[in-house]
Write an enzyme that holds these catalytic residues in place. Structure first.
Site, PDB file in Angstrom:
ATOM      1  N   TYR A 147       0.838  -1.210   0.000  1.00  0.00           N
ATOM      2  CA  TYR A 147       0.000   0.000   0.000  1.00  0.00           C
ATOM      3  C   TYR A 147       0.874   1.262   0.000  1.00  0.00           C
ATOM      4  O   TYR A 147       0.632   2.192  -0.772  1.00  0.00           O
ATOM      5  CB  TYR A 147      -0.908  -0.047   1.227  1.00  0.00           C
ATOM      6  CG  TYR A 147      -1.978   1.011   1.295  1.00  0.00           C
ATOM      7  CD1 TYR A 147      -3.138   0.920   0.523  1.00  0.00           C
ATOM      8  CD2 TYR A 147      -1.844   2.096   2.151  1.00  0.00           C
ATOM      9  CE1 TYR A 147      -4.133   1.881   0.612  1.00  0.00           C
ATOM     10  CE2 TYR A 147      -2.838   3.069   2.241  1.00  0.00           C
ATOM     11  CZ  TYR A 147      -3.981   2.952   1.473  1.00  0.00           C
ATOM     12  OH  TYR A 147      -4.966   3.923   1.570  1.00  0.00           O
ATOM     13  N   THR A 182     -14.129   4.283   7.416  1.00  0.00           N
ATOM     14  CA  THR A 182     -14.909   3.827   6.252  1.00  0.00           C
ATOM     15  C   THR A 182     -14.872   2.294   6.248  1.00  0.00           C
ATOM     16  O   THR A 182     -14.132   1.688   7.031  1.00  0.00           O
ATOM     17  CB  THR A 182     -14.274   4.320   4.928  1.00  0.00           C
ATOM     18  OG1 THR A 182     -13.031   3.614   4.751  1.00  0.00           O
ATOM     19  CG2 THR A 182     -14.017   5.809   4.905  1.00  0.00           C
TER      20      THR A 182
HETATM   21  N1  LIG Z   1     -10.246   5.497   4.831  1.00  0.00           N
HETATM   22  C1  LIG Z   1      -9.014   5.937   5.083  1.00  0.00           C
HETATM   23  O1  LIG Z   1      -8.588   6.054   6.259  1.00  0.00           O
HETATM   24  C2  LIG Z   1      -8.096   6.314   3.944  1.00  0.00           C
HETATM   25  C3  LIG Z   1      -6.904   6.945   4.266  1.00  0.00           C
HETATM   26  C4  LIG Z   1      -6.030   7.293   3.236  1.00  0.00           C
HETATM   27  C5  LIG Z   1      -6.356   7.029   1.922  1.00  0.00           C
HETATM   28  N2  LIG Z   1      -7.532   6.415   1.639  1.00  0.00           N
HETATM   29  C6  LIG Z   1      -7.836   6.146   0.227  1.00  0.00           C
HETATM   30  O2  LIG Z   1      -9.063   6.746  -0.096  1.00  0.00           O
HETATM   31  C7  LIG Z   1      -9.718   5.978  -1.116  1.00  0.00           C
HETATM   32  C8  LIG Z   1     -11.135   5.629  -0.675  1.00  0.00           C
HETATM   33  O3  LIG Z   1     -11.025   4.832   0.504  1.00  0.00           O
HETATM   34  P1  LIG Z   1     -12.296   4.461   1.400  1.00  0.00           P
HETATM   35  O4  LIG Z   1     -11.785   4.404   2.794  1.00  0.00           O
HETATM   36  O5  LIG Z   1     -13.453   5.325   1.050  1.00  0.00           O
HETATM   37  O6  LIG Z   1     -12.531   2.940   0.919  1.00  0.00           O
HETATM   38  P2  LIG Z   1     -13.892   2.109   0.622  1.00  0.00           P
HETATM   39  O7  LIG Z   1     -13.473   0.681   0.659  1.00  0.00           O
HETATM   40  O8  LIG Z   1     -14.993   2.576   1.514  1.00  0.00           O
HETATM   41  O9  LIG Z   1     -14.246   2.542  -0.868  1.00  0.00           O
HETATM   42  C9  LIG Z   1     -13.440   2.141  -1.947  1.00  0.00           C
HETATM   43  C10 LIG Z   1     -14.338   1.927  -3.150  1.00  0.00           C
HETATM   44  O10 LIG Z   1     -13.489   1.555  -4.243  1.00  0.00           O
HETATM   45  C11 LIG Z   1     -14.132   0.504  -4.939  1.00  0.00           C
HETATM   46  N3  LIG Z   1     -13.104  -0.291  -5.617  1.00  0.00           N
HETATM   47  C12 LIG Z   1     -12.100  -1.001  -5.036  1.00  0.00           C
HETATM   48  N4  LIG Z   1     -11.397  -1.643  -5.975  1.00  0.00           N
HETATM   49  C13 LIG Z   1     -11.952  -1.324  -7.173  1.00  0.00           C
HETATM   50  C14 LIG Z   1     -11.661  -1.690  -8.511  1.00  0.00           C
HETATM   51  N5  LIG Z   1     -10.660  -2.529  -8.809  1.00  0.00           N
HETATM   52  N6  LIG Z   1     -12.417  -1.172  -9.515  1.00  0.00           N
HETATM   53  C15 LIG Z   1     -13.459  -0.345  -9.216  1.00  0.00           C
HETATM   54  N7  LIG Z   1     -13.802   0.022  -7.960  1.00  0.00           N
HETATM   55  C16 LIG Z   1     -13.050  -0.460  -6.950  1.00  0.00           C
HETATM   56  C17 LIG Z   1     -14.851  -0.313  -3.867  1.00  0.00           C
HETATM   57  O11 LIG Z   1     -15.903  -1.101  -4.416  1.00  0.00           O
HETATM   58  C18 LIG Z   1     -15.362   0.789  -2.942  1.00  0.00           C
HETATM   59  O12 LIG Z   1     -16.645   1.239  -3.310  1.00  0.00           O
HETATM   60  C19 LIG Z   1      -8.815   4.740  -1.360  1.00  0.00           C
HETATM   61  O13 LIG Z   1      -7.986   4.982  -2.469  1.00  0.00           O
HETATM   62  C20 LIG Z   1      -7.997   4.668  -0.095  1.00  0.00           C
HETATM   63  O14 LIG Z   1      -6.756   4.038  -0.315  1.00  0.00           O
HETATM   64  C21 LIG Z   1      -8.421   6.044   2.621  1.00  0.00           C
END
Ligand SMILES: NC(=O)c1ccc[n+]([C@@H]2O[C@H](COP(=O)([O-])OP(=O)(O)OC[C@H]3O[C@@H](n4cnc5c(N)ncnc54)[C@H](O)[C@@H]3O)[C@@H](O)[C@H]2O)c1
Length: 258
Positions: A147, A182
């Protein structure tokens, strides 16, 4: 309501869903695109008939290209593209299976590049592309090599794409959030000690909300002089150290075995 059009990839859940709602409230016609089509359909349907849903698998170039073709055909323009799709896999560098490492890189880096590539090809001057990077693009986490490496690559890709697309009048930025609760983080946060360790290393002492990330996304979509930026949005956590999630998970498994 204006005629501006936005696509949010990974828009069915968490941060992406909040960005869909934020851009819709800001007057965009939004397409929520996700591999989880049902969630995207439900969200778009809850916002009104001008908002739509599409299925996309961002590790598949044909699928990403078809998504942006479908939006261009239906809406006639593309102003904003946001990519929120992301996955994680926990495992030490010496232990993580190669297929899990590849999957994280495929979704978080190669997939993100495909979104930038195919969105930019359909955008006119004034367009904005936004990726979701992470605090882990600059802070190493033990057991998070795949990651961290993928998100560090995504932050650099953002700068390269910003340089290449500036002459076309297209802006490329990223948001690098810290802890946001999330579905992606819920499992790790259930492990005893993980949340406390995060918050001890967050000067403002709390996790962020998806809505706070969406506010930043709406700002970046408007900010016509901003490009090549990777915005640290984390309550100050980038000035501290990343929690040892791997140690907490390992000790939780050991105590289950006791
Ligand atoms: N939640 C956190 O603390 C956090 C922190 C830093 C970065 N992020 C980043 O923010 C973004 C959103 O994270 P989140 O926490 O909302 O996650 P989440 O799991 O709630 O949402 C991610 C979405 O991406 C979709 N997805 C995953 N793989 C896919 C693919 N191959 N093709 C199409 N859709 C796909 C999933 O179906 C889901 O709806 C991500 O890139 C994550 O790495 C999240």
């Amino acid at each position: 309501m204006t005629d501006r059009v936005a696509v949010v990839v990974g828009g069915a859940s968490g941060i992406g869903a909040a960005i869909v709602r934020g851009l819709a409230a800001d007057g965009y016609r939004v397409t929520a695109a996700d591999r989880a089509l049902d969630g995207a359909v439900a969200l778009a349907g809850s916002l009104g008939p001008e908002h739509r849903a599409e299925r996309v698998e961002i590790t598949d170039e044909e699928s990403v290209s078809a998504l942006f073709d479908a939006v261009a055909d239906r809406e006639g323009r593309l102003d904003v593209a946001v990519n929120c799709a992301g996955v994680n896999a926990l495992g030490l560098v010496t232990e993580l299976p190669a297929d899990k490492f590849r999957r994280v890189v495929d979704v978080c880096l190669t997939g993100a590049w495909l979104v930038v590539k195919h969105a930019a090809r359909r955008m006119a001057p004034g367009g904005s592309i936004l990726s979701l990077s992470s605090l882990n693009s600059r802070q190493p986490g033990i057991g998070m090599g795949a990651y961290c490496a993928a998100k560090a690559g995504l932050s650099m890709l953002t700068e390269v794409a910003a340089l290449e697309l500036a002459p076309k009048g297209i802006r490329v930025n990223a948001i690098a959030p810290g802890l946001v609760v999330t579905p992606l983080t819920a499992g790790a946060l259930d492990v005893p000690g993980v949340k406390e360790d995060y918050l001890d290393n967050t000067p403002l002492g709390r996790a962020g909300t998806p809505e706070e990330v969406a506010e930043a996304a709406v700002y970046i979509s408007r900010a016509q002089w901003l490009t090549g930026e990777v915005l640290d949005l984390n309550g100050g956590a980038h000035m501290m150290r990343y929690p040892n999630v791997h140690a907490h998970v390992t000790s939780a498994y050991e105590s289950v075995g006791d």
